[in-house]
Design an enzyme around this catalytic site. Structure first.
Site, PDB file in Angstrom:
ATOM      1  N   HIS A  28      24.867   4.189   1.248  1.00  0.00           N
ATOM      2  CA  HIS A  28      24.411   5.437   1.865  1.00  0.00           C
ATOM      3  C   HIS A  28      25.098   5.699   3.203  1.00  0.00           C
ATOM      4  CE1 HIS A  28      21.338   4.286  -1.042  1.00  0.00           C
ATOM      5  NE2 HIS A  28      20.955   5.533  -1.079  1.00  0.00           N
ATOM      6  N   ASN A 177      17.712  14.712   9.697  1.00  0.00           N
ATOM      7  CA  ASN A 177      19.007  15.240   9.231  1.00  0.00           C
ATOM      8  C   ASN A 177      18.825  16.340   8.173  1.00  0.00           C
ATOM      9  OD1 ASN A 177      18.602  13.943   6.773  1.00  0.00           O
ATOM     10  ND2 ASN A 177      19.855  12.179   7.313  1.00  0.00           N
ATOM     11  N   GLU A 356      -5.765   1.691   2.897  1.00  0.00           N
ATOM     12  CA  GLU A 356      -5.363   0.382   2.358  1.00  0.00           C
ATOM     13  C   GLU A 356      -3.880   0.097   2.543  1.00  0.00           C
ATOM     14  OE1 GLU A 356      -7.185   2.645   0.714  1.00  0.00           O
ATOM     15  OE2 GLU A 356      -9.151   1.676   0.613  1.00  0.00           O
ATOM     16  N   PHE A 381      -9.486  -1.400  -4.887  1.00  0.00           N
ATOM     17  CA  PHE A 381      -8.775  -0.558  -3.918  1.00  0.00           C
ATOM     18  C   PHE A 381      -7.485  -1.205  -3.405  1.00  0.00           C
ATOM     19  CE2 PHE A 381     -13.329   0.944  -3.175  1.00  0.00           C
ATOM     20  CZ  PHE A 381     -13.250   1.814  -4.257  1.00  0.00           C
TER      21      PHE A 381
END
Lengths: 615, 615
Positions: A28, A177, A356, A381
């Site tokens: 990248h 960006n 969480e 959860f």
């Protein structure tokens, strides 16, 4: 560094990002180029860090939340003389430390693995929290974020938590960006849109041109001198900055530059600047307080105690013995019993409210600082934080997670509150440990034992009371099991854990009264699994019956089969598990309806033994 | 209703909440009492709903995001004459429709299962999005939230999405009773704190006394007349309102009132008011457009095509044939290939940006409105939405989820981007279907087949190209498999799926050249699994070798064992899976390093067959 030098350093980071991606043939670079000036100024003028002593307690902490911009990070390491230019060009190659996304497993200067967006800031909050409330060595935490990732809710959990805790040692730097992977972000270059949101959550905001090194320098200074609240620097940047062919253009995310040589020339060619990064402030090494020897709670046989209670009491005791133990709550501490720890050690208790993902991220941040965190909420959860658990395992983070209210045995609250997928989730995590105790003494021992394991450790606790069946001096090695019933005439082995251990014992009694001797194994260590005992049981009794308060996939039954997937003969096996969608009902009605109670075990046992005879 | 009547109705809802919880011996009456006036005014004066025709396309939609306040919901159903008083008192009992937390599996008026906090608003956003962009029948969506749950990041993903899409048909009502489960919330009764946050995200806000029925009435009117943005009503309330012993007091969450009879008397005793809820606007039933017969893309044998591409092309074709098909993207549509659908059907394409929880919730909301959603992101990032998947299964929601970039085969990007836990996660979901195609024609067929299944359907796609091995007319029934190599002398069966099918075929060729005949099964349907074929293979070849690009727990190997967990003889089995933490490397290097490539399969095959001979 002065302005001209900073500009040069920014260009060097761009050039090296382009070179690394070109050598790799992937990566990248454009996402690195937008943030190059932000990184250059940080490295040269603000970060206090000893690259030769990454464990220095006074070191600032840097987190690359936009982990795909790894070429920029590695280029910065080169500029800081932490790695050689030759290593930079191993980027993304087999065996290289310089992975596509940075991980602390490979590199000592990386605080946490990133690459799943929206996780760096939450973990940074965890580190800053440790810095503010525990370490107190004065370090700052700098987190470089992308703009796309601000769409993740986890970023706003972090924003809320950081402001509430007044983390003025935390600076978020957002590389706005305007371009995501597949096109423009929601807010483009509208810095105000982001500023309004952060301000509403209680942050100090600074808006700048992210390619003006003097403005960046001033913004970092302002962040460092702001007290009482965290600061976010919103920097307007251009993706692919500096190379006309790619600058601010769509469709170029995650791709090496088409003409790397020309791009490097356009950027002024390679440079070889070295930055002398500022030394950290003198600070004492993290002082791990051990107040005394561990005195775990003990329980009498026959007493009825919920394993969640034993967890809470054991954790409080562990906190007394070990100063590096911290507890984190997802606003259910009265249910999970972390409240017992909170009462005795309020300074090491962290309320994360109903968030969480931040709960997990705080634990990961504290583990990165050398603490031993226990984070607890309902087992159900913890699924909310699955991606954070996954990334924590990539980090090699050592964290303890505790899920209460396991299974249908919780009763009336119904399926939304029942942990029925948690064993599958945690077993599938690389290098994890999964523990599921059935009584209070066992729970206490396991709570202590898990503290010193590697990787992700999960403890599953139950809401309801169950009788204590082990003495307080019994050992429960991780990877072990307990044979609770055994004879030379066993014709079947029932493997259970947690609440079903008690059902299995009752079923074994019933079957024994019919003349069918049954072995009962308490498989409290679901991963790693006690292959030796299971294989012996299979050999000696011929068939296995597993019973679990969990969906049938990925839980105890599959864990038992793990002992037989190396090509050896496999015993006949029947798996009892939750195969229906439960509703509301009393705990015993639930176990019965799901077909995992003593009646169901005995019935399956009869069938299996009967078949064994016929065969 | 006028003021006096509304006050009475509010009291009735309180009394009935207290009665229901008292009868159950559990439940959340205090959390119901705080919101009783909010509910009374909504039901009597604003909601447009035909309880006898819950499918009426003009019906408003109500979501109880604070699902634990179910007594209030059921009390409202009674007031609307939808249920009898006798049924109200079955609350939380075995077999009752009135579960601890409401689910649409049981009750036709419930839009989505709640009970995991922070999910109701995101699903409400999905419904409102369907209302605004697809149904256009003028209905409003009302979501009653708790204040504690505003800590969940998913709420802010929803807030961002709703404002960005200008969902002025959506109203969030926040019952700010200042008390969470274990104590005060972060912001207590500071309504401004919440208002600032919602305003920053682009919402219209109204702050009121949540026990002033006239103020509530005005606020709902204001919400309904606000255009261009969603409205949040922030209502200051008292938990346990109306009963001095519990009102605004800590430590009483989730508990029946200690003295129910006295409390009922204090509330003025039982009432039996019936509300005539307003009729919905006349509206056409949802018109399911079927433009024509399905023309799936076809591929030639030997062509190299990534299954993600075939997915994208098939989905676009499905969208052409069926107007109720919609696609949702987590800002990676160029990678998952939902962009193909977007180009052809922009009106039915929903960009959810990098917010996987909202991605799932939008899909659930659209499914609730009768659409057939396909939501796609990287397989790894679907873990971010695990809790939403879990709750969707409790809802009985029919949604299609597509995870691309499965396994180590993605190559250089490294572990953060690799789906290695997704099969385990989706297999453990109740009633789910898990599909994992290995070629383009198979993918296209499965994309079409999954549309009409029940429950959660998961399709796993691969990044890299693979050769087309099936003809375009081949059928792939869900629950089936394909035997790709078979002879009378097979001494081993290799079971593979996705990328490993091609490795298995190469290994089988290699072994055959050594005189070892191997059966190869393509297990494209991981759940349900083709027990018949697997059992026959086990019988005829004696042993099984499974190979998967996934962690060893909960994936393909465990799925194969599912066929043998009913007590029948189990074949010997070896499981090849990803047991290490991958780094960056080329795809073929990754498969090799993980020990799941053709070389590893052939080696394991030789070993297993050799042992079989020895034995």
């Amino acid at each position: 560094m002065n302005t001209a030098e900073l500009v040069e350093l920014g260009q060097q980071l761009r050039v090296d990002s382009v070179r690394a991606a070109a050598a790799a043939g992937s990566g990248h670079p454009t996402s690195s180029m937008s943030a190059a000036d932000l990184m250059a100024v940080l490295l040269a003028n603000h970060l206090r860090y000893d690259f030769e002593r990454p464990d220095h307690p006074g070191n600032d902490r840097f987190v690359l939340s936009k982990g795909h911009a790894s070429p920029l990070l590695y280029a910065a390491y080169k500029a800081a003389d932490a790695i050689e230019d030759g290593e930079l060009l191993t980027f993304r190659k087999l065996g290289s430390r310089l992975e596509g996304h940075p991980t602390p497993r490979r590199l000592p200067w990386v605080e946490t693995a990133t690459g799943s967006l929206g996780q760096g800031l939450p973990v940074g909050v965890g580190i800053a929290l440790a810095g503010k409330r525990l370490d107190r060595t004065g370090y700052r935490v700098w987190v470089l974020c992308g703009d796309s990732e601000l769409a993740e809710g986890s970023v706003w959990e972090a924003a809320e938590h950081a402001a509430y805790e007044h983390l003025d040692n935390l600076t978020a730097i957002v590389d706005v960006n305007r371009l995501g992977q597949r096109g423009p972000t929601r807010h483009g270059h509208d810095l105000d849109a982001y500023a309004r949101r952060f301000q509403a959550f209680g942050w100090h905001t600074v808006e700048i041109d992210g390619h003006d090194v003097d403005a960046i320098d001033r913004a970092y200074g302002e962040a460092a001198s702001t007290t009482g609240q965290p600061t976010v620097i919103l920097a307007r940047t251009l993706k692919g900055k500096g190379v006309a062919a790619v600058q601010d253009r769509e469709g170029l995310h995650g791709k090496p530059l088409p003409e790397a040589e020309e791009a490097i020339a356009e950027l002024g060619g390679p440079r070889d600047l070295t930055v002398r990064v500022q030394e950290p402030q003198a600070a004492r090494m993290l002082h791990v307080v051990r107040d005394g020897s561990l005195e775990l709670p003990t329980y009498d046989r026959g007493e009825k105690v919920a394993t969640r209670n034993a967890f809470g009491e054991a954790l409080a005791a562990l906190g007394t013995a070990r100063g590096e133990v911290v507890a984190l709550d997802g606003e259910v501490g009265d249910s999970t019993r972390t409240e017992y720890f909170a009462k005795e050690h309020p300074d090491r208790f962290f309320e994360c409210y109903i968030a969480e993902q931040q709960l997990l991220a705080s634990a990961v941040g504290m583990a990165a600082r050398g603490y031993v965190p226990y984070a607890a909420t309902f087992a159900a959860f913890l699924t909310r934080a699955h991606d954070f658990v996954r990334m924590a395992s990539i980090s090699g983070s050592g964290i303890n997670l505790v899920g209460s209210h396991a299974g249908v045995a919780i009763g009336q609250d119904g399926p939304s509150q029942m942990g029925l997928e948690d064993l599958a989730m945690f077993r599938a995590v690389y290098g994890s440990t999964v523990l599921y105790p059935c009584d209070a003494n066992q729970t206490a021992r396991l709570v202590a034992a898990m503290a010193d394991l590697d990787g992700i450790r999960y403890l599953r606790t139950s809401r309801g009371e169950s009788p204590v069946i082990y003495g307080p001096d019994e050992d429960f090695p991780v990877g072990g099991s307990k044979v609770l019933r055994s004879s030379g005439e066993d014709r079947l082995t029932v493997v259970a854990a947690g609440v079903t251990v008690h059902e299995a014992l009752a079923a074994a009694d019933a079957l024994e009264s019919e003349g069918i001797r049954v072995r009962v194994v308490d498989l409290y260590s679901v991963k790693p699994v006690d292959t030796e005992t299971l294989r012996r049981a299979a050999e000696e009794t011929g068939c296995l019956l597993t019973v679990e308060d969990h969906h049938e996939e990925g839980g105890l039954g599959d864990a038992v089969l793990d002992a037989f997937t190396d090509g050896r003969p496999v015993p006949r096996l029947v798996r009892l598990a939750v195969r229906t969608m439960p509703g509301s009902a009393a705990p015993d009605e639930q176990l019965h309806a799901a077909g995992i109670d003593r009646t169901a075990i005995a019935a399956a046992g009869r069938l299996l033994v009967g078949e064994a005879v016929v065969r």
